[in-house]
Design a protein around this motif. Structure first.
Motif, PDB file in Angstrom:
ATOM      1  N   LEU A   1      58.882  -4.226  47.770  1.00  0.00           N
ATOM      2  CA  LEU A   1      59.932  -4.347  49.016  1.00  0.00           C
ATOM      3  C   LEU A   1      59.389  -4.578  49.450  1.00  0.00           C
ATOM      4  O   LEU A   1      60.308  -4.687  51.305  1.00  0.00           O
TER       5      LEU A   1
ATOM      6  N   SER B   1      66.199   2.124  38.721  1.00  0.00           N
ATOM      7  CA  SER B   1      66.970   1.431  40.707  1.00  0.00           C
ATOM      8  C   SER B   1      67.792   2.319  41.170  1.00  0.00           C
ATOM      9  O   SER B   1      67.427   1.887  42.553  1.00  0.00           O
TER      10      SER B   1
ATOM     11  N   ASN C   1      70.627   3.805  47.375  1.00  0.00           N
ATOM     12  CA  ASN C   1      70.394   3.889  48.223  1.00  0.00           C
ATOM     13  C   ASN C   1      69.661   2.197  47.667  1.00  0.00           C
ATOM     14  O   ASN C   1      68.967   0.821  49.147  1.00  0.00           O
ATOM     15  N   HIS C   2      69.856   1.943  46.552  1.00  0.00           N
ATOM     16  CA  HIS C   2      69.450   0.491  46.008  1.00  0.00           C
ATOM     17  C   HIS C   2      70.036  -0.417  44.813  1.00  0.00           C
ATOM     18  O   HIS C   2      69.638   0.629  44.112  1.00  0.00           O
ATOM     19  N   SER C   3      69.463  -1.574  44.206  1.00  0.00           N
ATOM     20  CA  SER C   3      70.606  -2.424  43.555  1.00  0.00           C
ATOM     21  C   SER C   3      69.634  -3.280  42.883  1.00  0.00           C
ATOM     22  O   SER C   3      69.266  -4.048  43.550  1.00  0.00           O
ATOM     23  N   SER C   4      69.324  -3.293  41.662  1.00  0.00           N
ATOM     24  CA  SER C   4      68.671  -4.097  40.990  1.00  0.00           C
ATOM     25  C   SER C   4      68.434  -4.417  39.720  1.00  0.00           C
ATOM     26  O   SER C   4      68.579  -3.254  38.950  1.00  0.00           O
TER      27      SER C   4
ATOM     28  N   THR D   1      61.413   1.159  39.384  1.00  0.00           N
ATOM     29  CA  THR D   1      61.194   1.390  40.886  1.00  0.00           C
ATOM     30  C   THR D   1      61.105   2.168  41.135  1.00  0.00           C
ATOM     31  O   THR D   1      60.809   3.472  41.397  1.00  0.00           O
TER      32      THR D   1
ATOM     33  N   GLN E   1      62.364   5.938  49.539  1.00  0.00           N
ATOM     34  CA  GLN E   1      63.164   3.975  49.469  1.00  0.00           C
ATOM     35  C   GLN E   1      63.123   3.988  48.737  1.00  0.00           C
ATOM     36  O   GLN E   1      60.855   3.986  48.601  1.00  0.00           O
ATOM     37  N   PRO E   2      62.788   2.682  48.734  1.00  0.00           N
ATOM     38  CA  PRO E   2      62.445   1.286  47.618  1.00  0.00           C
ATOM     39  C   PRO E   2      61.463   1.009  48.225  1.00  0.00           C
ATOM     40  O   PRO E   2      61.155   0.350  49.325  1.00  0.00           O
TER      41      PRO E   2
ATOM     42  N   ASP F   1      60.163  -2.720  42.770  1.00  0.00           N
ATOM     43  CA  ASP F   1      60.320  -2.833  41.780  1.00  0.00           C
ATOM     44  C   ASP F   1      59.803  -3.509  40.320  1.00  0.00           C
ATOM     45  O   ASP F   1      59.135  -4.406  40.648  1.00  0.00           O
TER      46      ASP F   1
END
Length: 791
Positions: free
Chosen positions: A526, A589, A594-597, A602, A608-609, A612
């Motif tokens: 990412l 995740s 602040n992140h979705s997958s 993750t 911060q991501p 993944d």
């Protein structure tokens, strides 16, 4: 007149004079040992022991120097490994205690030991003569506990299976001795009785007939005063403890008939029935002995487990030489060699070689299990075809074999509610029986006085609820033994009651419905400032601290992990740490919002991501079968998983589950199960991870996979030692069969008692038939329970 010792009740030797003060009165003692023990008991405010005991305290022996040395050796940490287990900050030991005879003994032992500083808990089992003790090792020593027991007249030593086998052998010999005396004397008395019955002494003078009566009395007395004495002793113990036990009506019958026959002989009036009570006693003892043998068979499995361990081991010395040593002397980190066909003597990790191992003693599965370097092997399993070297990582009470034995012992000693209910019913039954027998005696005395006594005896014996008291314990013992043999470890007594009542089953995903053997399918970078090799190295470093099955997919990667600091495992989320003073983490995740997958994991840097990770996990081959079986039995099946990826939905659809819920925290799982419980559902939970521990406490029944985390196995009610979901079907079938057998046993015993009671009261059941009926009903109940061993 011989004076008895106040403490041990043995005769005071002529010429010895010593006393203790009890309730203001001097009481004689037979030796200085008994005097010291009695004074210790009274000085510590435990005089109630002498008021409520139901048997003698046993002769006190002085601790000679050799015994003191042996006691002190029990404090040695190496020796304790064989019989002491760690329970947090406390230590636990199971002691065999000689001299326990009744509930008053248990009360005295518990009060004495709980008075010692550092002793936290004492559980005394009066039937097995064992005491489970928890204590703080920093405040109290094991030798102090054993010496404290000796001070009040009880000899104690750590429980060993061989000692238990010897004790059971002693009980069996005692039964045979009493049976032998009863059988021999019964034959002699019967000869005179038949002769008199068939008129062989007709024409003789009355004094000759009276002479044969006296001979019959002389021959019958050993049967009554030796062979039948345990019945009277147990009846008196029960009365002193304010309980009506099964031996009370039997004792009234035997000793009442004996007393009446003795009176008839001495006064030369009425009839004598010495032959009847002799045969009566012999048949009773025969029934009790057969019952003992049947119950022994039901408990053999646990005893046989201990005998699987070999006596010797082949230890590798630092110079490469081999030395044959006692298996009990092995220590942690010892290297031992095991050749093909040999039994593994201790738990350890394979350090060289490869082989297949027969683990059927644990799992019930006879197919050999392949073992390579770093694989765990267990004591009592059999090495098949390779020469291997293992490094010992568990010894003594910490080995899996000893844990199985200990947990099964605990499960059998805890009393399910249904057993407590039947025990109370049996006591009330005995009380009602005594009242009914009294009414029968009065009624028959008005009708036929000479016949009243024997009708009453038939009522007392024929309707004794022995079978009722055996109906449930024998079935539970056989069921637990069968399940353990099949690799299903029952830890709590309520399991077999709860399983048939279940209405919902909830499953964890990873490591439960799936094999938990992940492989990394792909990586999505990412943050393009990071290289895949750096991402993987950091992920491997973090996952090294996780026990989640996903972590193995990373730790098996051949990369050099990074050095981390301030590592913290966040249950239900992941692992976080500092890398070069920069916060890093790997986990769900959506961890930081602040992140979705749909990725299984993750990697985060500064929250911060960065990348993944998409992983694949195979569904257990038995998962579809067990879901189909459970739904066929009317149970709804649900998936509660911490995984936030699409894999949860895909698995739920593939298996046909009723509902699924992903991205669950431990609290989410717990709340879901509690909401089902509030809707009157009986919920079972199957899992294997650290995050399943809280929900296990909320579920009515918790089941852990053996391959799961230690905390989940410690919390669970059941552990599947073979980690095979098909074992759930076995557990359900055995539990249902056990319920059926218990119902059959209760029906059989109650129908027998209900039908024999009016027949006996009408005088249609002779005493000897009553004995056979009572013994036959008990043996039939036990035999029916033994069918559970063949499942």
């Amino acid at each position: 007149m011989t004076t008895s010792c106040f403490h041990c009740l043995e005769p005071v030797p002529p010429g010895f004079s010593a006393h203790i003060q009890f309730e203001g009165q001097p009481q004689p003692v037979c030796c200085t040992g008994c005097q010291a023990v009695a004074e210790t008991i009274l000085a510590q405010g435990m005089s109630d022991y002498y008021k409520f005991r139901t048997d003698s305290a046993g002769k006190v022996e002085e601790l000679v120097p050799e015994q003191l040395k042996e006691l002190l050796s029990y404090d040695n940490a190496e020796i304790q490994q064989d019989f002491v287990s760690q329970q947090g900050e406390l230590q636990e030991v199971l002691l065999s205690v000689e001299g326990i005879s009744c509930a008053a003994c248990a009360w005295l032992i518990e009060k004495q030991l709980l008075g010692l500083k550092g002793v936290a808990r004492v559980d005394v089992n009066t039937s097995t003569h064992r005491a489970m003790i928890l204590w703080h090792p920093q405040q109290c020593k094991l030798s102090d506990i054993i010496k404290s027991l000796h001070q009040i007249g009880y000899k104690a030593y750590p429980f060993q299976a061989d000692d238990e086998a010897a004790q059971k052998q002693t009980v069996a010999k005692a039964y045979l001795r009493r049976l032998g005396v009863a059988g021999l004397m019964t034959m002699q008395v019967m000869m005179f009785a038949f002769a008199m019955y068939f008129g062989m002494f007709s024409g003789m003078e009355d004094n000759f007939e009276q002479y044969f009566r006296w001979i019959s009395l002389f021959l019958a007395s050993p049967v009554i005063l030796y062979s039948a004495m345990p019945f009277l002793t147990n009846a008196i113990k029960g009365l002193k403890a304010k309980q009506l036990n099964m031996d009370l009506p039997v004792s009234l019958a035997i000793f009442g008939a004996y007393a009446a026959s003795c009176y008839a002989t001495v006064m030369s009036v009425g009839e004598v029935y010495f032959e009847s009570i002799c045969m009566f006693t012999f048949l009773l003892l025969l029934g009790k002995y057969l019952e003992f043998r049947a119950r022994l068979k039901a408990s053999e499995f646990t005893a046989n487990l201990q005998k699987l361990l070999p006596l010797t081991a082949r230890k590798l010395l630092p110079d490469g030489e081999q030395k044959i040593v006692a298996a009990k002397s092995l220590q942690l980190s010892d290297q031992i060699m095991i050749k093909p066909g040999e039994t593994i003597p201790a738990d350890g990790v394979l350090t060289s070689g490869s082989t297949t191992v027969d683990e059927s003693m644990m799992t019930g599965e006879h197919l050999p299990v392949k073992k390579y370097q770093t694989h765990q092997v267990y004591a009592g399993t059999i090495n098949h075809d390779g020469v291997i070297t293992i490094e010992i990582n568990k010894v003594g009470q910490n080995t899996l074999l000893n844990q199985i034995i200990k947990l099964q012992h605990n499960a059998l000693t805890k009393r399910p509610k249904i057993v407590e209910v039947t025990d109370k019913v049996a006591q009330w039954f005995v009380a009602c029986l005594l009242i009914f027998a009294s009414i029968t005696a009065v009624a028959w005395y008005q009708i036929d006085p000479p016949h009243a006594f024997w009708v009453t005896i038939s009522v007392l014996v024929a309707t004794c609820p022995c079978a009722l008291s055996l109906a449930i314990p024998t079935a539970l013992t056989c069921a637990v033994a069968t399940l353990t043999r099949k690799g299903i470890l029952i830890k709590e007594s309520h399991v077999l009651e709860t399983v048939p009542k279940l209405t919902r089953m909830a499953f964890d995903k990873t490591g439960t419905l799936t094999e938990g053997r992940f492989s990394i399918e792909s990586i999505s970078i990412l943050d393009k400032s990071w290289q895949e090799s750096d991402v993987m190295a950091l992920a491997v470093a973090l996952e090294r601290y996780s026990e989640h099955p996903i972590a193995k997919a990373f730790t098996e990667q051949l990369v050099s992990p990074r050095q981390l600091s301030d590592v913290e495992v966040v249950t239900g989320s992941g692992v976080k740490a500092l890398f070069n003073q920069q916060p890093v983490a790997i986990g769900k995740s959506a961890w930081f919002g602040n992140h979705s997958s749909f990725a299984q994991a993750t990697l985060f840097v500064d929250d911060q991501p960065v990348a993944d990770f998409y992983l694949a996990d195979k569904v257990r081959h038995s998962a579809p079968e067990i879901i189909h079986y459970a739904q066929g039995q009317g149970l709804s099946c649900h998936l509660l998983s911490g995984d936030s990826s699409n894999a949860v939905k895909d698995l739920a659809l593939e298996l046909g589950l009723d509902t699924y819920k992903n991205a669950c925290s431990p609290q989410d799982k717990q709340q879901q199960v509690e909401s089902w419980s509030a809707q009157q559902h009986i919920v079972g939970m199957v899992g294997d991870g650290v995050n399943d521990s809280p929900v296990f406490n909320s579920a009515h029944l918790s089941i852990a996979m053996e391959t799961g985390a230690d905390i989940s196995k410690n919390t669970a009610d059941v552990v599947l030692l073979n980690s095979d979901l098909k074992s759930l079907q076995t557990l359900h079938l055995v539990a249902k069969k056990t319920k059926t057998v218990i119902k059959q046993n209760l029906t059989l015993s109650l129908c027998y008692n209900g039908s024999i009671l009016p027949l006996a009261a009408m005088g249609l059941v002779p005493p000897w038939v009553a004995v056979i009926g009572m013994s036959a009903s008990s043996i039939l109940v036990i035999t029916n329970s033994l069918r559970l061993l063949k499942l």
